[in-house]
Design an enzyme around this catalytic site. Structure first.
Site: not given
Ligand SMILES: *Cc1c(COP(=O)(O)O)cnc(C)c1O
Length: 397
Positions: A185, A213, A245
């Site tokens: 990310s 992502h 996301k």
């Molecule tokens: C955003 C993210 C998470 C967390 O996801 P949420 O559903 O927002 O709690 C976990 N792992 C990665 C790689 C992320 O980018």
């Protein structure tokens, strides 16, 4: 007398002095390409809402209908009285979308990682993790009693040598779990999951990928990294992801075998002991899957914008790192430079947050931009022009 809470203010002020504190911006509109933030209309250039689905009419309609028909809360945790037909249908549809035998939905992606990882590996086991894995994976690993090893970022040869050494040391590990982000990310690069899964197979290890992502972004129809590499479920055992996301809503999930889903739901404390999604959340997630299956134009537009933005930023002379995805970091060095660039961009009408230590190395502070399918080509032109102006003013290009 000692003040037991003096450290709160002291530690906060230390962060402020080092330009490492979070300065929270407040949205006063929906999260849209043009959003109202802190009283200013700006181009949204850092949301995770890759496809603009958080304002898609079909998702909003589904959420409204679910409130009318089922209310605003589920009333319980999933295992007691909080599993509605909507949750079951969502898991069925997600598994079909992912070409998996089964899926399980958690409240968030963080809850999936924190709840499942410590159950997959414990005392007598080994977890091998990419050094740049997401914080929720790091916390999940910390909750486990397993031994831990880290391999250099996306370095398959280093993974191989870590696994070989670990086995020489302790040939009797009960289980080995290899875990990686799908798309990283902070840098936007893609894990070499095809080769990672091969090396893991050579050592009889399980493979867990966090595709937060990659979903809605990579692979045919945005099905994610496992589809992107065309890997079978025998190669990647846990495909974890999020609805927060590209899906535009909120919620975590895992996909894999039926045994995985049944194991996970019986063992993950975050799943067992925390309230389930309100009906409008589950319904909106379901509608997001419908949209991904029937409107391929969102993913196509996301990639068209992404290719163009990367080319124009590189031509301007910005350091945009090694990204291969719609996450494009603009790397500027020290934290204070990233803060200044972000502030200037905001004045020029572009909202892109700085990412600083400890999320990235001290000398790799950056503006992290995230492309959005809902932007128009003119919006992208506007953003590039603002980067060019701010970059020249701050002598970054
Ligand atoms: C955003 C993210 C998470 C967390 O996801 P949420 O559903 O927002 O709690 C976990 N792992 C990665 C790689 C992320 O980018």
């Amino acid at each position: 007398m000692r003040n037991p809470t003096a450290f709160l203010g002291e530690e906060y002020r230390q962060l402020v002095d080092q330009d490492l504190d979070w300065r929270i911006r407040v949205l006063e509109s929906p999260s849209m390409p043009w959003s109202e933030i802190d009283g200013k209309r700006v181009l949204m250039f850092c949301s995770n809402n890759y496809l603009g689905l958080s304002n898609h009419p079909r998702l909003k309609e589904a959420a409204h209908r679910a409130i009318d028909e089922r209310g605003v809360g589920s009333g319980s945790v999933r295992p007691i009285a909080g599993t509605m037909d909507l949750h079951v249908e969502l898991e069925r549809r997600l598994a079909r979308f992912k070409h998996a035998d089964a899926s399980l939905v958690y409240q968030t992606g963080f809850a999936a990682n924190a709840g499942l990882i410590p159950q997959l590996a414990g005392e007598g086991d080994l977890i091998v993790s990419d050094e740049l894995n997401h914080g929720s994976i790091i916390d999940g690993v910390r909750l486990s009693r397993a031994e831990r090893a880290v391999y250099r970022h996306a370095d398959v040869e280093d993974l191989r040598s870590v696994l070989s050494k670990a086995e020489e040391h302790a040939p009797s590990y009960r289980r080995i779990l290899v875990i990686t982000d799908g798309v990283f990310s902070m840098d936007g690069d893609i894990a070499p999951l095809d080769r990672i899964s091969q090396v893991a197979a050579d050592h009889g290890a399980m493979v867990y990928v966090d595709d937060a992502h990659g979903e809605g972004v990579l692979g045919p129809g945005g099905r994610g990294i496992v589809s992107h590499f065309g890997l079978g479920r025998d190669k990647v055992h846990v495909e974890m992801g999020t609805f927060s996301k590209a899906f535009g809503v909120v919620g975590g999930h895992i996909s894999g075998s039926k045994d995985l889903a049944l194991f996970a739901l019986n063992k993950s404390r975050t799943w067992l002991l925390s309230g389930s999604h309100p009906p409008p959340v589950a319904a909106a997630c379901l509608a997001a899957i419908d949209v991904l299956e029937s409107e391929p134009e969102h993913v196509e537009r996301l990639w068209a914008h992404t290719r163009r933005f990367k080319k124009e930023m590189r031509d301007l002379g910005f350091d945009i790192g090694r990204s291969e995805t719609p996450i494009t970091p603009v790397i500027v060095g020290e934290s204070s430079r990233a803060q200044k660039l972000s502030s200037r961009l905001f004045e020029l009408g572009v909202f892109a947050l700085p990412i600083v230590f400890p999320m990235v190395a001290r000398d790799k502070a950056r503006i992290r931009t995230i492309m959005n399918a809902a932007l128009t080509p003119e919006d992208v032109t506007t953003a590039v022009a603002a980067f060019a102006k701010a970059g020249r003013e701050l002598s970054l290009i």
